[in-house]
Write an enzyme that holds these catalytic residues in place. Structure first.
Site, PDB file in Angstrom:
ATOM      1  N   GLY A 133       0.773  -1.131  -0.108  1.00  0.00           N
ATOM      2  CA  GLY A 133      -0.106   0.052  -0.002  1.00  0.00           C
ATOM      3  C   GLY A 133       0.910   1.304   0.132  1.00  0.00           C
ATOM      4  N   GLY A 134       1.909   1.048  -0.570  1.00  0.00           N
ATOM      5  CA  GLY A 134       2.945   2.227  -0.462  1.00  0.00           C
ATOM      6  C   GLY A 134       3.410   2.520   0.981  1.00  0.00           C
ATOM      7  N   SER A 219       5.852  -4.834  -2.349  1.00  0.00           N
ATOM      8  CA  SER A 219       5.391  -3.415  -2.814  1.00  0.00           C
ATOM      9  C   SER A 219       5.932  -2.530  -1.721  1.00  0.00           C
ATOM     10  CB  SER A 219       3.786  -3.481  -3.165  1.00  0.00           C
ATOM     11  OG  SER A 219       3.527  -2.268  -3.580  1.00  0.00           O
TER      12      SER A 219
END
Length: 553
Positions: A133-134, A219
């Site tokens: 989610g960054g 991510s």
């Protein structure tokens, strides 16, 4: 339609986190638990639930209050409780948009979840996962990350935290607010470190080994793992790491972070000397303001004009403040502090198809070799002809959309992963293992005849071994990204076994998978993970030689 550049990446990670909370990946309900189980912690006794051979403790507090006068600071002391506290419901995620099947987001969000085969004295490896989610979205209860199958099938303990995100987790106030706010630009990372400390102090009660902890994440979680790998405060609490589709080579400088803070004050019409007014603004209003600021990449890359791209102000993420994060995680070298800790790093072969799907982009699938140059020139300028020529030569059967996806995917996640692997090898310490995930989903991107392939985030359900036939013998449901083919179950088992073996021993291995040699600068071996796994030497050699020649690696 343009390639997704790193400045767009942080925005997309927020949306990715929301997308992956769909019920296709929902967690098992505790409402029909087989039994309840209690255990002690340093703060008090907990009651969790046992279901299908796994004990799950949800919403365990690991830090105190971070709202009110604790905003932008280290948490208040977590007070012990008396009696038995229920750990049957997930805790609130960090401030962000609403999430499916989770509590409402809250400023006070320091909770973690534990999956374990048993609360006994067995010393199992601990897999401490940081969600994607960054640095602005996601949670430790996000879809696809259910740790039940890893715990049950591979005898490990899985831990996932919620932690501060975005402006509330990474607003840099060190130069304005005094010693109480030292490290303010890295509060979200300090929260994760506090979660690791909780594991060190308590995980033995959950059947885990506090001296055998692997940190990992995909991510934005990969970028968080990159930072933890370089943080002195985290060093005592983990033994190995895995960075998946999120190579955090560089983070924001103090100067850029200070510019972002100044930008926020201008938008709020607050003079820097009156910074304390930030403590009185409702968290929801700060979240709305965060959305108005320009986004910036959570990590930075090289370009062909200067050694480092200057990150623009805007966006929130870890800050290279010289103390909490003494230097960029992997620039100019791999961090000395983790020299002796083994590392996994890699990416998915078709990362970019996720973003085409998320943006409802169908135009890329219509590209021809006549129109491809125009689409790449925005990002690569005068290097575009050389890039296309190299990719056509290395992939003679590739279509124009294939080359567009390959270029976009490797520049997004691949080049940073290779950079990390090479720097780790040059350090001469513990081994590093490079991988590509390559199982191909047959699902089409809506509005096109182009298959998803191996998109960004598809690895989550695979490595958590959540691509398996139903335990009740019913017909398998279609995987959200992975499609319908039963071969996905084999690929998922390979992925999960490789990672859990690495967690246990520091060397990835699995039955029916070739021996995975550590990365080196001669053969450059890369494990391609699929239904049938294979080690490929010097993979993407022509493409990487070209990227090096134009200064991208």
């Amino acid at each position: 339609m343009n390639p997704l550049d790193r400045r767009d990446f942080l925005t997309r990670m927020t949306l990715a986190a929301a997308a992956l909370s769909l019920p296709h990946y929902g967690f098992s309900s505790i409402g029909r638990a087989d039994d309840f189980v209690t255990t002690d912690t340093t703060y008090g006794r907990l009651r969790g639930a046992r279901k299908d051979g796994v004990n799950l403790f949800k919403g365990i507090p690991y830090g105190g209050r971070i709202s009110g006068d604790r905003r932008f600071r280290r948490p208040a002391t977590l007070e012990p409780w008396t009696g038995v506290r229920d750990a049957l419901e997930f805790g609130a995620p960090a401030m962000q948009g609403p999430r499916r099947n989770e509590p409402a987001p809250s400023e006070d969000c320091l909770f973690l979840n534990v999956w374990t085969p048993a609360n006994d004295s067995k010393k199992r490896p601990v897999m401490f996962y940081s969600h994607g989610g960054g640095f602005v979205g996601g949670s430790g209860a996000a879809g696809g990350q259910d740790g039940s199958n890893l715990a049950r099938n591979f005898d490990v303990v899985v831990v996932e935290t919620n932690h501060r995100l975005g402006l509330l987790g990474f607003l840099y106030l060190d130069e304005l607010a005094g010693s109480d706010y030292a490290g303010s630009g890295n509060m979200g990372m300090f929260d994760i470190v506090d979660g690791l400390k909780w594991v060190h102090d308590n995980i033995a009660q959950f059947g885990g080994d506090p001296n055998n902890v692997m940190i990992w994440g995909e991510s934005g979680g990969g970028a968080k793992t990159s930072c933890l790998y370089a943080m002195p405060s985290a060093a005592p609490y983990f033994n190995k790491a895995s960075i998946e589709s999120g190579p955090g080579v560089r983070m924001a400088s103090k100067e850029i972070a200070a510019e972002t803070t100044a930008m926020l004050f201008r938008e709020l019409n607050i003079a820097p000397k009156n910074w304390r007014k930030l403590l009185d603004i409702p968290a929801a209003d700060l979240l709305a303001m965060q959305a108005k600021l320009p986004f910036a990449p959570p990590f930075q890359e090289k370009n062909n004009k200067k050694s480092l791209m200057e990150r623009r102000a805007g966006g929130f993420g870890p800050v290279v403040d010289g103390v909490a994060l003494p230097h960029n995680p992997f620039d100019p070298t791999a961090p000395t502090i983790s020299r002796d800790k083994p590392l996994l790093v890699g990416w998915n072969e078709d990362e970019f198809t996720f973003f085409a799907w998320e943006r409802k982009d169908t135009e890329f699938a219509k590209l021809t070799f006549e129109t491809l140059p125009k689409q790449l020139e925005t990002q690569f300028g005068e290097n575009t002809p050389q890039i296309i020529e190299t990719y056509r030569k290395a992939n003679p059967n590739a279509t124009a959309p294939d080359i567009f996806i390959a270029v976009s995917s490797i520049t997004m996640m691949g080049l940073g992963s290779v950079d990390i692997a090479e720097k780790k090898v040059k350090q001469g310490g513990a081994p590093v293992y490079l991988y590509n995930f390559g199982y191909k989903s047959e699902k089409k991107i809506p509005g096109t005849d182009y298959a998803m392939g191996t998109p960004h985030a598809m690895d989550i359900s695979f490595k958590f071994n959540n691509e398996i036939p139903p335990r009740d013998g019913s017909a398998p449901k279609e995987s959200f990204f992975g499609g319908n083919r039963p071969e996905r179950f084999t690929a998922s088992h390979h992925f999960a076994e490789l990672w859990t073996t690495f967690a246990r021993t520091g060397k990835p291995a699995a039955k029916d998978v070739p021996a995975w040699p550590a990365y080196n600068l001669k053969d450059r071996p890369t494990m391609r993970i699929d239904t049938t796994c294979e080690v490929i030497d010097n993979r993407f050699s022509q493409e990487l030689a070209m990227w090096r020649s134009i200064g991208k690696v």
